[in-house]
Design a protein around this motif. Sequence first.
Motif, PDB file in Angstrom:
ATOM      1  N   LEU A 261       0.791  -1.230   0.000  1.00 14.99           N
ATOM      2  CA  LEU A 261       0.000   0.000   0.000  1.00 14.99           C
ATOM      3  C   LEU A 261       0.823   1.279   0.000  1.00 14.99           C
ATOM      4  O   LEU A 261       0.384   2.298  -0.536  1.00 14.99           O
ATOM      5  N   ALA A 262       2.001   1.278   0.590  1.00 10.44           N
ATOM      6  CA  ALA A 262       2.709   2.531   0.876  1.00 10.44           C
ATOM      7  C   ALA A 262       2.899   3.393  -0.360  1.00 10.44           C
ATOM      8  O   ALA A 262       2.554   4.589  -0.359  1.00 10.44           O
ATOM      9  N   ASP A 263       3.457   2.837  -1.429  1.00 12.04           N
ATOM     10  CA  ASP A 263       3.741   3.661  -2.601  1.00 12.04           C
ATOM     11  C   ASP A 263       2.482   4.130  -3.325  1.00 12.04           C
ATOM     12  O   ASP A 263       2.395   5.309  -3.702  1.00 12.04           O
ATOM     13  N   ARG A 287      -2.665   7.206   5.400  1.00 13.38           N
ATOM     14  CA  ARG A 287      -2.772   5.801   4.990  1.00 13.38           C
ATOM     15  C   ARG A 287      -1.391   5.221   4.720  1.00 13.38           C
ATOM     16  O   ARG A 287      -1.091   4.088   5.107  1.00 13.38           O
ATOM     17  N   CYS A 288      -0.553   5.995   4.053  1.00 15.56           N
ATOM     18  CA  CYS A 288       0.799   5.529   3.766  1.00 15.56           C
ATOM     19  C   CYS A 288       1.595   5.331   5.052  1.00 15.56           C
ATOM     20  O   CYS A 288       2.219   4.279   5.254  1.00 15.56           O
ATOM     21  N   GLN A 289       1.553   6.323   5.914  1.00 15.84           N
ATOM     22  CA  GLN A 289       2.381   6.251   7.118  1.00 15.84           C
ATOM     23  C   GLN A 289       1.854   5.250   8.137  1.00 15.84           C
ATOM     24  O   GLN A 289       2.598   4.817   9.019  1.00 15.84           O
ATOM     25  N   ASP A 290       0.584   4.863   8.010  1.00 15.71           N
ATOM     26  CA  ASP A 290       0.073   3.791   8.862  1.00 15.71           C
ATOM     27  C   ASP A 290       0.816   2.482   8.607  1.00 15.71           C
ATOM     28  O   ASP A 290       1.024   1.681   9.539  1.00 15.71           O
ATOM     29  N   VAL A 291       1.188   2.243   7.350  1.00 15.54           N
ATOM     30  CA  VAL A 291       1.857   0.984   7.003  1.00 15.54           C
ATOM     31  C   VAL A 291       3.357   1.160   6.814  1.00 15.54           C
ATOM     32  O   VAL A 291       4.104   0.176   6.836  1.00 15.54           O
ATOM     33  N   ALA A 292       3.819   2.401   6.610  1.00 16.27           N
ATOM     34  CA  ALA A 292       5.255   2.662   6.398  1.00 16.27           C
ATOM     35  C   ALA A 292       5.593   4.010   7.013  1.00 16.27           C
ATOM     36  O   ALA A 292       5.675   5.024   6.310  1.00 16.27           O
ATOM     37  N   PRO A 293       5.776   4.059   8.341  1.00 17.36           N
ATOM     38  CA  PRO A 293       5.945   5.336   9.035  1.00 17.36           C
ATOM     39  C   PRO A 293       7.081   6.210   8.516  1.00 17.36           C
ATOM     40  O   PRO A 293       7.000   7.435   8.590  1.00 17.36           O
TER      41      PRO A 293
END
Length: 331
Positions: A261-263, A287-293
């Motif tokens: 999801l991050a990218d 949403r990005c930082q939830d999975v890739a802080p």
Amino acid sequence: MTTSLPATGRSRYTARTPEDLLAAVPVVLGFRPQESVVLLTFGADHPFHARVDLPLTQADADATAQTLLEPSLRHGVRVVAVVVLTGNERAGARAARATIRAFTRAGIDVVEAIRAHEGRWYVACGPRGAVPAHGVPYDVSAHPFTAQAVLEGRVTLGSREELADSLAPRPEAVGAVLEAVVALPGGESSVAVESRWAAALVGRHVADGTSPTDAEVARLVVAMLDVAVRDAVWGLMGRADADRHARFWTDVVRRTPDAFLADPAAVLAFAAWLCGHGALAWCAVDRCQDVAPGHRLAGYIAHVLTQAIPPSVWEPGAGRADDGVAGRGAG
């Protein structure tokens, strides 16, 4: 008071009354804020609008005022209006007072500071003048700003939570894409091949306004684990078509498993910023930082949002794949 609000979509809104400001807030933000301080700026080369959560202590109110002041000074803002959305009269007055004090000391004129709650607006702090203590009723549902937004096809959601939910995963769709990831054919494919394929896929769906298949989403998000592929699709965007890219990536984000999801979420955040939808950009950053802080592109976008850097600084093709910084002069 007569002030021109920052342009949104095809329109520039001229505000003459508190009701005009209250009508403009959900139009420029894309949702109806609650428990918030909203700043509308005027008289700069790049006017902007900003929303922050309502501070509940004096220290937080002072910090919030400084957060709003810094980009205003950077962009040469000369005039602002403050709209506080809360039923908490004391906290609203504290936030308004701190903001007025900080901006006045910096030489920026605060032409209006109002508080609104449940269909009534009030003077946020200080003398009320002719405004009654019980407030002034208002209804912006038929306001010309609201009507213009509808005419231009812009949707105003009920809250920031509703906007964030528009990016929430759709379990059945995520499951279908995950199955498609498992079914991807084995074997090596070069980064160059995947980059060309991804760029062609995204370009076609964006141009046609169509949605990719589960198999296409699966191959795309897996390929984007390589930053070169991510940059190939990211680099397709310009300000003229950023809204169409945002719609495409919103669909992809809703359907993408967390592992990939991050990218896609970061690319959506960039597209949303580029088309002037800052609130959606923040939701995509979250949403990005939830999975890739520590995601660097999301961090870059958070920076440009915090600093109110306008999309006009973006130069297509100026991004650097080695560090995820996008565009000369942007931050």
